[in-house]
Scaffold this motif. Structure first.
Motif, mmCIF file in Angstrom:
data_model
loop_
_atom_site.group_PDB
_atom_site.id
_atom_site.type_symbol
_atom_site.label_atom_id
_atom_site.label_comp_id
_atom_site.label_asym_id
_atom_site.label_seq_id
_atom_site.Cartn_x
_atom_site.Cartn_y
_atom_site.Cartn_z
ATOM 1 N N PHE A 153 4.214 10.911 8.230
ATOM 2 C CA PHE A 153 3.297 10.517 7.175
ATOM 3 C C PHE A 153 4.028 9.602 6.205
ATOM 4 O O PHE A 153 5.163 9.868 5.815
ATOM 5 C CB PHE A 153 2.743 11.744 6.440
ATOM 6 N N GLU A 154 3.338 8.558 5.830
ATOM 7 C CA GLU A 154 3.977 7.504 5.031
ATOM 8 C C GLU A 154 4.314 8.004 3.636
ATOM 9 O O GLU A 154 3.528 8.690 2.982
ATOM 10 C CB GLU A 154 3.034 6.304 4.937
ATOM 11 N N CYS A 155 5.506 7.617 3.203
ATOM 12 C CA CYS A 155 5.983 7.921 1.858
ATOM 13 C C CYS A 155 6.611 6.645 1.304
ATOM 14 O O CYS A 155 7.495 6.063 1.933
ATOM 15 C CB CYS A 155 6.991 9.058 1.903
ATOM 16 N N ILE A 156 6.166 6.208 0.157
ATOM 17 C CA ILE A 156 6.674 4.961 -0.424
ATOM 18 C C ILE A 156 7.516 5.292 -1.649
ATOM 19 O O ILE A 156 7.040 5.924 -2.602
ATOM 20 C CB ILE A 156 5.516 4.025 -0.825
ATOM 21 N N VAL A 157 8.799 4.892 -1.613
ATOM 22 C CA VAL A 157 9.706 5.101 -2.737
ATOM 23 C C VAL A 157 9.948 3.741 -3.387
ATOM 24 O O VAL A 157 10.481 2.828 -2.753
ATOM 25 C CB VAL A 157 11.038 5.722 -2.285
ATOM 26 N N ASN A 158 9.569 3.599 -4.644
ATOM 27 C CA ASN A 158 9.685 2.308 -5.326
ATOM 28 C C ASN A 158 10.085 2.524 -6.775
ATOM 29 O O ASN A 158 9.349 3.139 -7.545
ATOM 30 C CB ASN A 158 8.340 1.577 -5.246
ATOM 31 N N ASP A 159 11.280 2.006 -7.126
ATOM 32 C CA ASP A 159 11.795 2.130 -8.503
ATOM 33 C C ASP A 159 11.803 3.574 -8.984
ATOM 34 O O ASP A 159 11.398 3.875 -10.110
ATOM 35 C CB ASP A 159 10.965 1.268 -9.459
ATOM 36 N N GLY A 160 12.255 4.442 -8.106
ATOM 37 C CA GLY A 160 12.375 5.852 -8.484
ATOM 38 C C GLY A 160 11.073 6.628 -8.425
ATOM 39 O O GLY A 160 11.049 7.826 -8.658
ATOM 40 N N GLU A 161 9.982 5.953 -8.108
ATOM 41 C CA GLU A 161 8.695 6.626 -7.988
ATOM 42 C C GLU A 161 8.364 6.902 -6.527
ATOM 43 O O GLU A 161 8.652 6.091 -5.659
ATOM 44 C CB GLU A 161 7.575 5.767 -8.603
ATOM 45 N N VAL A 162 7.793 8.070 -6.285
ATOM 46 C CA VAL A 162 7.417 8.455 -4.933
ATOM 47 C C VAL A 162 5.890 8.466 -4.838
ATOM 48 O O VAL A 162 5.211 9.119 -5.628
ATOM 49 C CB VAL A 162 7.962 9.853 -4.579
ATOM 50 N N LYS A 163 5.365 7.719 -3.881
ATOM 51 C CA LYS A 163 3.919 7.661 -3.674
ATOM 52 C C LYS A 163 3.592 8.119 -2.263
ATOM 53 O O LYS A 163 4.286 7.771 -1.313
ATOM 54 C CB LYS A 163 3.393 6.242 -3.908
ATOM 55 N N PHE A 164 2.517 8.886 -2.138
ATOM 56 C CA PHE A 164 2.092 9.403 -0.843
ATOM 57 C C PHE A 164 0.742 8.801 -0.474
ATOM 58 O O PHE A 164 -0.192 8.811 -1.283
ATOM 59 C CB PHE A 164 1.971 10.923 -0.869
ATOM 60 N N THR A 165 0.633 8.308 0.731
ATOM 61 C CA THR A 165 -0.649 7.780 1.212
ATOM 62 C C THR A 165 -1.401 8.816 2.036
ATOM 63 O O THR A 165 -2.598 8.688 2.238
ATOM 64 C CB THR A 165 -0.429 6.542 2.093
ATOM 65 N N TYR A 166 -0.681 9.832 2.521
ATOM 66 C CA TYR A 166 -1.232 10.874 3.399
ATOM 67 C C TYR A 166 -1.829 10.288 4.674
ATOM 68 O O TYR A 166 -2.753 10.845 5.254
ATOM 69 C CB TYR A 166 -2.270 11.728 2.661
ATOM 70 N N GLU A 167 -1.265 9.156 5.090
ATOM 71 C CA GLU A 167 -1.709 8.502 6.318
ATOM 72 C C GLU A 167 -0.644 8.644 7.398
ATOM 73 O O GLU A 167 0.540 8.405 7.160
ATOM 74 C CB GLU A 167 -2.002 7.022 6.057
#
Length: 523
Positions: free
Chosen positions: A477-491
């Motif tokens: 499952f995709e996990c995006i780490v950007n500038d210390g922030e973690v975002k989840f798409t649940y895709e």
């Protein structure tokens, strides 16, 4: 609430989410009563979902989500139904379609089911029915004798007034015997009063041309007349019981009279004897009523969310379009097409465990109520076993790892029995060190790959995934780490994602900067 208002409410409730109007604490407390029928019922040609799997994937919560039932019988049958995986297509499908098409019949049936209700004592009815064979009243031959003695002494007293003391003594003895009988069998008779209610409901079904066309049962039809005769006393018993509880003076006097004359005790013994001889018909009738209520629940569940009917294949793996977890309010739908057994890899909190549960739940729902929360879903008919929500068992002295291998062993035994099984394991063998975990996990998964099992397992050991790429596919499952922030798409994505997010999550939770910096140095 008048009839028209009740009908309006029933129409509004249909296709809604039962959890929105459910008192969860009360529902959980009632589960011990709901389970009574399931614990008693033995099924042939069916496999029961085991307690570990049921708890792992939170099937009680799923049951609450499906549960639109109006009666105790429907609630107990639905709970049992969700446990039973059979080889044939679930029979509830066509019945659910019938109720979905015919609103008038459905509303009338729900009103009738509502009259059965969900009162506390009624849930014990299956226990009473299943134990009827052992319910034999002792000393019943004495009851007519005691009645004749009372009548005889009363007649003699009319000619010899001095004999009245004997009549009074016999009346007192009779009353004492009746009280003993009442204390011993009162709760049983109260429970059996519900038998008369289900007999009346059976009569309603038979008189409804549309319902009887769907649920016609020759054995029930042939036994209905006998059941009505056998339950006549229960009408009187329920009526007088209600009158006495309300403090009705006449009813209290009548109870003493019928007690002294042993009429109530004789009728009670006769009713139990008759019901015992019709045990199988009563169970059959109870199950028909429960199935009607459960079918309406399934129809309402289908209406309340995006769902489909599964295609049960003779072989192959799992294939789904738009699959999601039925308990999520705003789910992200995912397509999932297995060609081989599969790993789920990747970062924490991305949705791996939830999606694995969604797969297991939907296979169970598909095989029990012929409904999946997906746009389309195909899978072979198979048993489902999981190992997910593990913890140490302090009371039994079991460590996490001991419980884990015990859970895995039960899966291996099931697979070895020849039953096609869906195996779902969350983070396989994580209770031991990395070197042994990879070695042991590989050995278990290689063994399962040579069987008919369909295996889905999550792991953080990329080394294990790479070693087994010839036998197992990988998803993440995709996990995006950007500038210390973690975002989840649940895709979901195919392949292996080596991005980790443990330290970033610690950052987001506000861990001290020194810990974060030291962790990043050693990463």
């Amino acid at each position: 609430m008048n009839i028209s208002e009740l009908k309006r409410k029933i129409k509004e409730d249909y296709g809604s989410n039962p959890l929105e109007k459910c008192d969860k604490d009360e529902a959980k407390n009632m589960l011990r009563l709901v389970k009574i029928y399931h614990d008693l019922k033995e099924e042939k040609d069916a496999r029961v979902i085991d307690d570990i799997t049921w708890e792992d994937i939170e099937m009680d919560e799923v049951f609450f989500r499906v549960n639109h039932t109006r009666s105790y019988a429907g609630e107990q049958i639905l709970y049992h139904m969700l446990h039973m995986i059979k080889n044939d297509k679930p029979g509830v499908d066509e019945e659910a379609d019938f109720f979905d098409r015919d609103e008038k019949t459905r509303v009338e049936t729900e009103m009738k089911l509502r009259s059965l209700g969900k009162r506390y004592m009624k849930y014990y009815l299956p226990e009473t029915i299943f134990n009827l064979d052992g319910l034999v009243m002792g000393g019943t031959f004495m009851y007519p004798i005691l009645l004749l003695l009372l009548i005889g002494s009363f007649v003699i007293s009319a000619f010899k007034p001095g004999f009245l003391a004997v009549t009074v003594a016999i009346a007192v003895v009779n009353l004492m015997v009746y009280m003993v009988v009442k204390m011993k069998y009162d709760s049983t008779l109260i429970s059996l009063c519900s038998v008369r209610e289900i007999v009346d409901f059976g009569d309603y079904v038979m008189k409804s041309d549309k319902l009887w066309e769907v649920y016609k049962n020759k054995e029930i039809e042939e036994s209905m007349s006998a059941l009505q005769k056998a339950t006549k006393f229960l009408i009187y018993y329920k009526y007088t019981k209600n009158m006495i509880q309300s403090g009705d003076f006449v009813a209290i006097i009548l109870e003493y009279i019928f007690g002294m004359t042993m009429i109530d005790a004789i009728c009670c013994a006769s009713a139990i004897k008759r019901l015992r001889s019709h045990k199988d018909e009563i169970i059959r009738l109870y199950e028909m009523i429960g199935n009607i209520d459960a079918a309406i629940s399934v129809a309402s569940f289908r209406r309340s969310l995006d769902s489909c009917k599964p295609e049960l294949t003779s072989d192959g793996k799992i294939s789904a379009d738009g699959l999601y977890h039925p308990l999520l309010e705003n789910p992200v739908k995912n397509d999932f097409h297995m060609k081989r057994n599969s790993f789920f890899t990747g970062a924490n909190a991305t949705g791996k465990s939830t999606f694995m549960k969604a797969i297991a739940i939907n296979v169970i729902l598909g095989e029990t109520i012929y409904t999946c929360t997906a746009d389309k879903m195909c899978f072979p008919n198979m048993y489902v076993m999981t190992s997910m929500a593990l913890r140490d068992d302090v009371l039994n002295g079991e460590s996490y790892y001991v419980r884990e291998i015990r859970y895995l062993k039960r899966m291996l035994e099931q697979v070895e029995s020849g039953v096609k099984t869906l195996i779902v394991i969350d983070e396989i063998l994580k209770g031991t060190n990395t070197k042994e975990r990879v070695a042991a996990s590989r050995a278990v998964l290689e063994y399962l790959a040579d069987t008919s099992a369909v295996v889905i397992t999550a792991t953080h050991d990329i080394e294990l995934v790479e070693q087994m790429d010839e036998l197992y596919d990988a998803f993440y499952f995709e996990c995006i780490v950007n500038d210390g922030e973690v975002k989840f798409t649940y895709e979901i994505r195919e392949g292996v994602n080596k991005i980790t997010n443990a330290i970033e999550l610690m950052k987001g939770m506000g861990f001290p900067q020194q810990i974060i910096e030291n962790a990043e140095k050693r990463r």
